[in-house]
Motif scaffolding. Sequence first.
Motif, PDB file in Angstrom:
ATOM      1  N   LYS A 122       0.557  -1.566  -0.131  1.00 42.35           N
ATOM      2  CA  LYS A 122       0.367   0.174  -0.064  1.00 42.35           C
ATOM      3  C   LYS A 122       0.668   1.626  -0.080  1.00 42.35           C
ATOM      4  O   LYS A 122       1.684   1.390   0.770  1.00 42.35           O
ATOM      5  CB  LYS A 122      -1.011  -0.071   1.189  1.00 42.35           C
ATOM      6  N   ASP A 123       0.454   2.359  -0.876  1.00 39.51           N
ATOM      7  CA  ASP A 123       1.137   3.541  -0.363  1.00 39.51           C
ATOM      8  C   ASP A 123       2.634   3.376  -0.868  1.00 39.51           C
ATOM      9  O   ASP A 123       3.443   3.771  -0.443  1.00 39.51           O
ATOM     10  CB  ASP A 123       0.412   4.221   0.582  1.00 39.51           C
ATOM     11  N   GLY A 124       2.712   2.474  -1.418  1.00 39.83           N
ATOM     12  CA  GLY A 124       4.342   2.628  -2.724  1.00 39.83           C
ATOM     13  C   GLY A 124       5.068   1.718  -1.442  1.00 39.83           C
ATOM     14  O   GLY A 124       6.025   1.154  -2.199  1.00 39.83           O
ATOM     15  N   ALA A 125       4.386   0.966  -0.697  1.00 36.57           N
ATOM     16  CA  ALA A 125       5.689   0.248  -0.105  1.00 36.57           C
ATOM     17  C   ALA A 125       5.639  -1.311  -0.608  1.00 36.57           C
ATOM     18  O   ALA A 125       4.208  -1.536  -0.135  1.00 36.57           O
ATOM     19  CB  ALA A 125       5.344   0.880   1.851  1.00 36.57           C
ATOM     20  N   LEU A 126       6.413  -1.475  -1.384  1.00 36.83           N
ATOM     21  CA  LEU A 126       6.561  -2.872  -2.239  1.00 36.83           C
ATOM     22  C   LEU A 126       6.854  -3.768  -1.298  1.00 36.83           C
ATOM     23  O   LEU A 126       6.529  -5.132  -1.329  1.00 36.83           O
ATOM     24  CB  LEU A 126       7.420  -2.473  -3.662  1.00 36.83           C
ATOM     25  N   MET A 127       7.809  -3.612  -0.500  1.00 37.93           N
ATOM     26  CA  MET A 127       8.210  -5.168   0.290  1.00 37.93           C
ATOM     27  C   MET A 127       8.443  -4.514   1.362  1.00 37.93           C
ATOM     28  O   MET A 127       8.733  -3.320   2.148  1.00 37.93           O
ATOM     29  CB  MET A 127       9.783  -5.397  -0.237  1.00 37.93           C
ATOM     30  N   PRO A 128       8.507  -5.301   2.777  1.00 35.25           N
ATOM     31  CA  PRO A 128       9.264  -4.814   3.992  1.00 35.25           C
ATOM     32  C   PRO A 128       9.555  -3.973   4.181  1.00 35.25           C
ATOM     33  O   PRO A 128      11.097  -3.876   3.703  1.00 35.25           O
ATOM     34  CB  PRO A 128       9.343  -6.430   4.622  1.00 35.25           C
ATOM     35  N   GLY A 129       9.805  -3.537   5.410  1.00 35.74           N
ATOM     36  CA  GLY A 129      10.987  -2.211   5.252  1.00 35.74           C
ATOM     37  C   GLY A 129      10.379  -0.707   4.567  1.00 35.74           C
ATOM     38  O   GLY A 129      11.522   0.403   5.131  1.00 35.74           O
ATOM     39  N   MET A 130       9.956  -1.044   3.092  1.00 30.69           N
ATOM     40  CA  MET A 130      10.062   0.531   2.645  1.00 30.69           C
ATOM     41  C   MET A 130       9.255   1.461   3.283  1.00 30.69           C
ATOM     42  O   MET A 130       8.102   1.315   3.468  1.00 30.69           O
ATOM     43  CB  MET A 130       9.774  -0.250   1.415  1.00 30.69           C
ATOM     44  N   ALA A 131      10.043   2.324   2.600  1.00 27.73           N
ATOM     45  CA  ALA A 131       8.708   3.579   3.174  1.00 27.73           C
ATOM     46  C   ALA A 131       7.382   3.794   2.558  1.00 27.73           C
ATOM     47  O   ALA A 131       7.820   3.499   1.007  1.00 27.73           O
ATOM     48  CB  ALA A 131       9.546   5.098   3.289  1.00 27.73           C
ATOM     49  N   THR A 132       6.332   4.299   2.638  1.00 26.54           N
ATOM     50  CA  THR A 132       5.335   4.710   2.065  1.00 26.54           C
ATOM     51  C   THR A 132       5.911   6.439   1.123  1.00 26.54           C
ATOM     52  O   THR A 132       6.352   6.949   0.944  1.00 26.54           O
ATOM     53  CB  THR A 132       3.856   5.175   2.683  1.00 26.54           C
TER      54      THR A 132
END
Length: 209
Positions: A122-132
């Motif tokens: 959601k909101d651009g966070a494609l993988m664990p740890g990624m920021a939105t």
Amino acid sequence: MRLGAGLVTGAAVTALLAAGGITYAVAQDSGSDSSKTPSADSADAGFARDMAVHHQQAVEMSYIVRDRTTDEEVRRLAYDIAQTQANQRGMLIGWLDLWGLPKVSARAPMTWMGMGGMAEAKDGALMPGMATNTELDKLRSLSGKQAEVFFLQLMTDHHKGGVHMAEGCVSKCAVGVEKRLAQGMVAAQESEIQLMAGMLKERGAAARP
């Protein structure tokens, strides 16, 4: 703490100097199954694709914060992360080219780790740890100490996700040189997580729960 940041700088320089040799070595590697070109749905290809995307966001966040603070310690750390991860991203994409494999996949991120069925990003966070995307916009809106703290919190989360992915490659990848790169990522990012914990404490803050 200044000494710790200096050690990170040294690690970044070492990584940059070694890049060409590592990229070339993948074609000569003597690791398990290295004589075979990985398939498009292999852990080797999946890790290369996913970590390239993951790294790109770390580079983006690092350049954002360098424009939002004058603190030399944070700017130096951000520069080190940007240079190291941009270099590693180039290596990962180079390997995909060497293997003749696509840089994108119709399969969900993390499928190679058995996590393709996780909740939709959601909101651009494609993988664990990624920021939105919302978090990136917030980082761009902050300055000074507030930007430093938020960057360190975001990057701590980002590194934790990166370590999890790299550990997956260490366990599942077949190309020896890629496994060794992944193991190096684990060690370097865990070290930076500790460094950032100290930097957050100096600023009266802590990593996000």
